[in-house]
Design a protein around this motif. Structure first.
Motif, PDB file in Angstrom:
ATOM      1  N   UNK A   3      46.355  41.107  39.653  1.00  0.00           N
ATOM      2  CA  UNK A   3      45.883  39.841  39.529  1.00  0.00           C
ATOM      3  C   UNK A   3      46.663  39.263  38.353  1.00  0.00           C
ATOM      4  N   UNK A   4      46.129  38.003  38.014  1.00  0.00           N
ATOM      5  CA  UNK A   4      46.614  37.279  37.038  1.00  0.00           C
ATOM      6  C   UNK A   4      46.297  37.779  35.802  1.00  0.00           C
ATOM      7  N   UNK A   5      45.049  38.442  35.473  1.00  0.00           N
ATOM      8  CA  UNK A   5      44.528  38.968  34.547  1.00  0.00           C
ATOM      9  C   UNK A   5      44.506  40.477  34.322  1.00  0.00           C
ATOM     10  N   UNK A   6      44.963  41.318  35.354  1.00  0.00           N
ATOM     11  CA  UNK A   6      44.825  42.486  35.324  1.00  0.00           C
ATOM     12  C   UNK A   6      45.126  43.321  36.636  1.00  0.00           C
ATOM     13  N   UNK A   7      44.879  44.674  36.559  1.00  0.00           N
ATOM     14  CA  UNK A   7      45.077  45.357  37.783  1.00  0.00           C
ATOM     15  C   UNK A   7      44.108  46.422  38.039  1.00  0.00           C
ATOM     16  N   UNK A   8      43.804  46.716  39.195  1.00  0.00           N
ATOM     17  CA  UNK A   8      42.815  48.007  39.324  1.00  0.00           C
ATOM     18  C   UNK A   8      43.298  48.757  40.694  1.00  0.00           C
ATOM     19  N   UNK A   9      43.125  50.084  40.637  1.00  0.00           N
ATOM     20  CA  UNK A   9      43.280  51.068  41.655  1.00  0.00           C
ATOM     21  C   UNK A   9      42.107  51.369  42.410  1.00  0.00           C
ATOM     22  N   UNK A  10      42.099  51.587  43.750  1.00  0.00           N
ATOM     23  CA  UNK A  10      41.063  52.189  44.593  1.00  0.00           C
ATOM     24  C   UNK A  10      41.815  53.037  45.583  1.00  0.00           C
ATOM     25  N   UNK A  11      41.187  54.036  45.725  1.00  0.00           N
ATOM     26  CA  UNK A  11      41.407  55.387  46.352  1.00  0.00           C
ATOM     27  C   UNK A  11      40.685  55.732  47.744  1.00  0.00           C
ATOM     28  N   UNK A  25      32.060  42.768  41.748  1.00  0.00           N
ATOM     29  CA  UNK A  25      32.280  41.632  40.818  1.00  0.00           C
ATOM     30  C   UNK A  25      33.106  41.857  39.656  1.00  0.00           C
ATOM     31  N   UNK A  26      33.001  43.282  39.053  1.00  0.00           N
ATOM     32  CA  UNK A  26      33.647  43.624  37.940  1.00  0.00           C
ATOM     33  C   UNK A  26      35.274  43.644  38.126  1.00  0.00           C
ATOM     34  N   UNK A  27      35.514  44.187  39.478  1.00  0.00           N
ATOM     35  CA  UNK A  27      36.876  44.163  39.883  1.00  0.00           C
ATOM     36  C   UNK A  27      37.536  42.750  39.871  1.00  0.00           C
ATOM     37  N   UNK A  28      36.739  41.844  40.413  1.00  0.00           N
ATOM     38  CA  UNK A  28      37.158  40.411  40.444  1.00  0.00           C
ATOM     39  C   UNK A  28      37.680  40.020  38.945  1.00  0.00           C
ATOM     40  N   UNK A  29      36.723  40.226  38.147  1.00  0.00           N
ATOM     41  CA  UNK A  29      36.758  39.669  36.770  1.00  0.00           C
ATOM     42  C   UNK A  29      37.941  40.290  36.151  1.00  0.00           C
ATOM     43  N   UNK A  30      38.242  41.637  36.426  1.00  0.00           N
ATOM     44  CA  UNK A  30      39.443  42.176  36.084  1.00  0.00           C
ATOM     45  C   UNK A  30      40.861  41.663  36.602  1.00  0.00           C
ATOM     46  N   UNK A  31      40.694  41.096  37.665  1.00  0.00           N
ATOM     47  CA  UNK A  31      41.954  40.877  38.338  1.00  0.00           C
ATOM     48  C   UNK A  31      42.253  39.316  37.956  1.00  0.00           C
ATOM     49  N   UNK A  32      41.071  38.428  37.678  1.00  0.00           N
ATOM     50  CA  UNK A  32      41.157  37.099  37.549  1.00  0.00           C
ATOM     51  C   UNK A  32      41.422  36.186  38.736  1.00  0.00           C
ATOM     52  N   UNK A  34      43.441  33.553  40.933  1.00  0.00           N
ATOM     53  CA  UNK A  34      44.819  33.001  41.277  1.00  0.00           C
ATOM     54  C   UNK A  34      45.114  34.226  42.485  1.00  0.00           C
ATOM     55  N   UNK A  35      46.635  34.463  42.520  1.00  0.00           N
ATOM     56  CA  UNK A  35      47.249  35.219  43.517  1.00  0.00           C
ATOM     57  C   UNK A  35      46.812  36.720  43.216  1.00  0.00           C
ATOM     58  N   UNK A  36      46.488  37.344  44.159  1.00  0.00           N
ATOM     59  CA  UNK A  36      46.318  38.870  44.076  1.00  0.00           C
ATOM     60  C   UNK A  36      47.159  39.716  44.864  1.00  0.00           C
ATOM     61  N   UNK A  37      48.196  40.489  44.437  1.00  0.00           N
ATOM     62  CA  UNK A  37      48.903  41.114  45.436  1.00  0.00           C
ATOM     63  C   UNK A  37      48.195  42.349  45.666  1.00  0.00           C
ATOM     64  N   UNK A  38      48.616  43.315  46.926  1.00  0.00           N
ATOM     65  CA  UNK A  38      48.227  44.420  47.326  1.00  0.00           C
ATOM     66  C   UNK A  38      49.549  45.176  47.521  1.00  0.00           C
ATOM     67  N   UNK A  39      49.228  46.316  46.864  1.00  0.00           N
ATOM     68  CA  UNK A  39      50.306  47.368  46.951  1.00  0.00           C
ATOM     69  C   UNK A  39      49.529  48.715  47.491  1.00  0.00           C
TER      70      UNK A  39
END
Length: 181
Positions: A3-11, A25-32, A34-39
């Protein structure tokens, strides 16, 4: 997820069927916002990897702007309340859904779509009959396309539906005396 503020990884461990993944909610704060890309990277037992960057979304958690102002003073007559000048003025972002609830003896709901400029909200004679005389509270809510809501309780007023009484008294003797000569 980036995201605009950071990245997270889920397995996840593959099951052969579609799986869902939730963000906290913590994940969303980390991402910020705006646009969120998913890889997505899938790795099989032999170590072969496949990558996909399909998917992605926009995250909007910002409440929409809302301004509610009373029109005139806090004491409304029937004429004031039904005037095209309205009882309140509402300014909401263009395209946002606005709901105004007037509550007195009964409730009246008005809906409009924000224009980005002030819009007046007037009442009808039928609305006044539903509300009755006395204190009228106003609750306004605006909802944006992402489902974020902002509310206001500005604009309450006192409604006087009783016409004034008028008493006319004649003073003095009003009899006329005619004499002929």
């Amino acid at each position: 997820f980036t995201g605009t503020a950071g990245s997270i990884t889920k397995t996840l461990t593959g099951t052969g069927s579609a799986q869902s993944l939730s963000l906290t909610a913590a994940d969303l704060v980390t991402l910020g916002e705006g646009a969120i890309t998913v890889s997505t990277i899938a790795v099989d037992a032999a170590g072969n990897a496949a990558t996909s960057t399909s998917g992605g979304f926009s995250f909007d958690n910002t409440p929409p702007a809302l301004t509610v102002a009373a029109v005139g003073d806090a004491n409304k007559s029937i004429g004031d309340a039904t005037s095209v000048a309205g009882v309140i003025s509402v300014t909401a972002e263009s395209g946002n859904a606005v709901t105004v609830i007037f509550a007195g003896a009964g409730t009246v709901t008005k809906t409009l779509t924000g224009t980005g400029a002030g819009q007046t909200v007037a009442l009808t004679s039928a609305d006044l009959a539903t509300l009755g005389a006395g204190a009228i509270s106003v609750t306004t809510a605006v909802t944006d396309a992402a489902g974020n809501v902002t509310t206001s309780t500005n604009g309450g007023f006192s409604l006087d539906t009783t016409p004034p009484t008028l008493t006319v008294a004649l003073a003095g003797d009003r009899s006329e005396e005619h004499t002929s000569e």
